[in-house]
Scaffold this motif. Structure first.
Motif, PDB file in Angstrom:
ATOM      1  N   PHE A 208      -5.073  -8.005 -31.965  1.00 16.61           N
ATOM      2  CA  PHE A 208      -4.950  -7.856 -30.514  1.00 16.61           C
ATOM      3  C   PHE A 208      -5.876  -8.831 -29.782  1.00 16.61           C
ATOM      4  O   PHE A 208      -6.178  -8.646 -28.610  1.00 16.61           O
ATOM      5  N   ALA A 209      -6.330  -9.876 -30.509  1.00 15.87           N
ATOM      6  CA  ALA A 209      -7.315 -10.808 -29.946  1.00 15.87           C
ATOM      7  C   ALA A 209      -6.798 -11.507 -28.701  1.00 15.87           C
ATOM      8  O   ALA A 209      -7.546 -11.736 -27.744  1.00 15.87           O
ATOM      9  N   GLU A 210      -5.516 -11.863 -28.676  1.00 21.10           N
ATOM     10  CA  GLU A 210      -4.955 -12.575 -27.532  1.00 21.10           C
ATOM     11  C   GLU A 210      -4.923 -11.715 -26.278  1.00 21.10           C
ATOM     12  O   GLU A 210      -4.911 -12.226 -25.161  1.00 21.10           O
ATOM     13  N   GLU A 211      -4.915 -10.388 -26.471  1.00 17.55           N
ATOM     14  CA  GLU A 211      -4.872  -9.467 -25.337  1.00 17.55           C
ATOM     15  C   GLU A 211      -6.271  -9.029 -24.894  1.00 17.55           C
ATOM     16  O   GLU A 211      -6.405  -8.251 -23.948  1.00 17.55           O
ATOM     17  N   ASP A 212      -7.308  -9.503 -25.584  1.00 20.08           N
ATOM     18  CA  ASP A 212      -8.690  -9.150 -25.258  1.00 20.08           C
ATOM     19  C   ASP A 212      -9.222 -10.094 -24.190  1.00 20.08           C
ATOM     20  O   ASP A 212      -9.104 -11.312 -24.301  1.00 20.08           O
ATOM     21  N   VAL A 289       1.692   0.476 -36.799  1.00 21.41           N
ATOM     22  CA  VAL A 289       2.968   0.095 -36.195  1.00 21.41           C
ATOM     23  C   VAL A 289       2.739  -0.812 -34.986  1.00 21.41           C
ATOM     24  O   VAL A 289       3.508  -1.749 -34.735  1.00 21.41           O
ATOM     25  N   MET A 290       1.653  -0.572 -34.225  1.00 21.22           N
ATOM     26  CA  MET A 290       1.329  -1.433 -33.089  1.00 21.22           C
ATOM     27  C   MET A 290       1.004  -2.858 -33.541  1.00 21.22           C
ATOM     28  O   MET A 290       1.381  -3.838 -32.884  1.00 21.22           O
ATOM     29  N   ALA A 291       0.294  -2.987 -34.666  1.00 22.66           N
ATOM     30  CA  ALA A 291      -0.161  -4.307 -35.118  1.00 22.66           C
ATOM     31  C   ALA A 291       0.935  -5.097 -35.815  1.00 22.66           C
ATOM     32  O   ALA A 291       0.959  -6.336 -35.736  1.00 22.66           O
ATOM     33  N   THR A 292       1.853  -4.433 -36.507  1.00 19.25           N
ATOM     34  CA  THR A 292       2.839  -5.116 -37.356  1.00 19.25           C
ATOM     35  C   THR A 292       3.642  -6.189 -36.628  1.00 19.25           C
ATOM     36  O   THR A 292       3.748  -7.330 -37.117  1.00 19.25           O
ATOM     37  N   PRO A 293       4.250  -5.927 -35.464  1.00 24.50           N
ATOM     38  CA  PRO A 293       5.069  -6.961 -34.827  1.00 24.50           C
ATOM     39  C   PRO A 293       4.284  -8.161 -34.321  1.00 24.50           C
ATOM     40  O   PRO A 293       4.859  -9.235 -34.112  1.00 24.50           O
ATOM     41  N   ARG A 294       2.981  -8.007 -34.137  1.00 18.65           N
ATOM     42  CA  ARG A 294       2.186  -9.111 -33.606  1.00 18.65           C
ATOM     43  C   ARG A 294       1.994 -10.229 -34.626  1.00 18.65           C
ATOM     44  O   ARG A 294       1.627 -11.349 -34.255  1.00 18.65           O
ATOM     45  N   ILE A 295       2.229  -9.933 -35.895  1.00 20.02           N
ATOM     46  CA  ILE A 295       2.176 -10.987 -36.914  1.00 20.02           C
ATOM     47  C   ILE A 295       3.365 -11.925 -36.736  1.00 20.02           C
ATOM     48  O   ILE A 295       3.210 -13.150 -36.648  1.00 20.02           O
ATOM     49  N   LEU A 296       4.572 -11.352 -36.686  1.00 22.13           N
ATOM     50  CA  LEU A 296       5.766 -12.179 -36.508  1.00 22.13           C
ATOM     51  C   LEU A 296       5.735 -12.892 -35.153  1.00 22.13           C
ATOM     52  O   LEU A 296       6.188 -14.031 -35.036  1.00 22.13           O
ATOM     53  N   TYR A 297       5.208 -12.222 -34.137  1.00 14.05           N
ATOM     54  CA  TYR A 297       5.113 -12.825 -32.805  1.00 14.05           C
ATOM     55  C   TYR A 297       4.241 -14.083 -32.852  1.00 14.05           C
ATOM     56  O   TYR A 297       4.606 -15.136 -32.305  1.00 14.05           O
ATOM     57  N   GLY A 298       3.070 -13.982 -33.495  1.00 17.10           N
ATOM     58  CA  GLY A 298       2.169 -15.127 -33.590  1.00 17.10           C
ATOM     59  C   GLY A 298       2.783 -16.266 -34.384  1.00 17.10           C
ATOM     60  O   GLY A 298       2.641 -17.447 -34.021  1.00 17.10           O
TER      61      GLY A 298
END
Length: 442
Positions: A208-212, A289-298
């Protein structure tokens, strides 16, 4: 900061600590060595945080482990580690859903008779909770983490308050029948690998670093504070269980907190522990579940995954990436038991961790002037030590479970055709631009 700590602590402290004390005691039947291994797991996490705090605060982007690996080791290794971590998250989502259904099934017969189906429904429900937006999942994570830590502390207090060994009286009469195996280097490494898997999730805040708003300050602080909180809780839980139960009873117990609570509160102890375990599983599943999609997004942001993964709804959720993770988790729910999927997840994470630490050294060499809000302590000795430990743990897993090792490599190899396809797309796009630039103007 509260969410960053909640997502780390809440993701780590879940189903593992409910079941692992008995599993570890069975692998390494010596209470002193068991406590030292749990302490070693905490030290491992702190050493890993030392590396993660530097590279993830210096490169605060969506994608977690993938970001510094691609930056330091190139697109190919970035794709490999990104895919590996995504598969690991998919596997852990399946494992946690299975565990939640197992725990709830101990008090609701229909769920106990249909564990896989119930696990799938649980996974779909948590996915639906996170679909509208980030805020819904964020508050569930903060409140849920606070509740389950409070309940765990209460269990530890109850176990420490009762006379030593008194909870063993309410355990099954055949609990001490299993003969201990000799303790060797391999069994210690396997025990440590299992414990490291129980500590897994310590890095969740980097996803979630990009949202910090202030990653240079918040990422290092949340990583180290979360690691200390989790280590203290894990040591307290294991010491209290070893003290309250006979060690042989602990070795054969799949849910060692149950006899402790039963001894203190009577027949409702099993119900309380089952509900506590279910709550812990659900909060952990929510964070994962919150973290999983952020891998593919990045990865999709850098052209290393399909652009469809960039689709975000009004609430900030990468919807297609979220749906993809859940859909791939469902077959794993029906593929095997909790321990198998859990250990597979641990091995995948360790494989990615090896490349993650290698990227730390690559960035130090290739980008010495990169702004680093936090610099890893003990360079290069401590980062090199954690790299050696990660490689040894992956090796012990493959050696002891070659079939599972082949499955792990097979899951990782799936990314090869994806990488070839994306590379062809980039080459075609570059060729098209070159032709357009060379064409004469009308």
């Amino acid at each position: 900061m509260p969410f960053a700590i909640a997502v780390c602590v809440g993701t780590v402290i879940g189903t593992g600590i409910m079941r692992a004390p008995g599993e570890i005691a069975q692998m390494v039947p010596d209470p002193v060595i068991v406590m030292l291994l749990w302490l070693a797991g905490g030290v491992y996490v702190l050493l890993s945080c030392n590396v993660a705090a530097e590279i993830s605060s210096a490169l605060p982007k969506a994608g977690g482990h993938y970001v510094p690996v691609r930056e330091g080791l190139g697109d190919a290794m970035g794709l490999l580690v990104g895919w590996t971590m995504w598969v690991a998250f998919v596997a852990v989502n399946a494992a946690i859903a299975i565990a939640a259904a197992d725990f709830l099934g101990s008090i609701i017969p229909w769920i106990g008779e249909n564990v896989s189906l119930s696990a799938m429904l649980i996974l779909l429900a948590v996915t639906a909770l996170n679909w509208p937006g980030v805020e819904e999942g964020r508050w569930v994570q903060i409140v849920g983490t606070a509740i389950k830590i409070g309940l765990l502390i209460a269990v530890v207090a109850v176990a420490l308050a009762m006379p030593a060994g008194s909870a063993a009286a309410v355990a099954p009469t055949d609990a001490a029948s299993a003969m201990p195996e000799p303790i060797g280097i391999l069994s210690i490494l396997l025990g440590l690998q299992f414990i490291v898997a129980v500590y897994d999730g310590w890095y969740s805040t980097i996803y979630f670093a990009e949202e910090d708003r202030d990653p240079g300050r918040n990422i290092p602080r949340s990583l180290f504070r979360s690691a200390i909180i989790v280590t203290v809780i894990y040591l307290a839980v294991n010491y209290s269980l070893i003290r309250a139960l006979d060690f042989d009873v602990l070795r054969s117990s799949t849910l060692p907190m149950a006899p402790v609570i039963e001894a203190a509160s009577g027949q409702w102890g099993n119900v309380f522990v089952a509900l506590l375990a279910t709550l812990m599983a659900l909060v952990t599943l929510n964070g994962s579940v919150m973290a999983t999609p952020r891998i593919l997004y990045g990865m999709a942001q850098d052209g290393l995954f399909l652009k469809a993964a960039l689709r975000v709804n009004r609430g900030g959720t990468p919807t297609l990436a979220l749906a993809a993770g859940t859909l791939i988790s469902i077959p794993l729910v029906f593929s095997g038991g909790y321990v198998f999927v859990f250990r597979l997840m641990g091995a995948l994470t360790l494989l990615a961790a090896c490349l993650y630490v290698l990227s730390y050294f690559a960035l130090r060499i290739r980008q010495p002037d990169l702004a680093r809000p936090f610099c890893a302590r003990g360079h290069p000795v401590l980062p090199a030590l954690i790299l050696i430990i990660n490689c040894a743990l992956v090796g012990s897993f493959v050696y002891s479970e070659p079939v599972s090792g082949l499955l792990m490599l097979g899951l990782v190899a799936i990314c090869i055709p994806v990488g070839i396809h994306l590379n062809r797309q980039r080459q075609a796009a570059s060729l098209g631009k070159g032709i357009a630039a060379a064409a004469p103007l009308p």
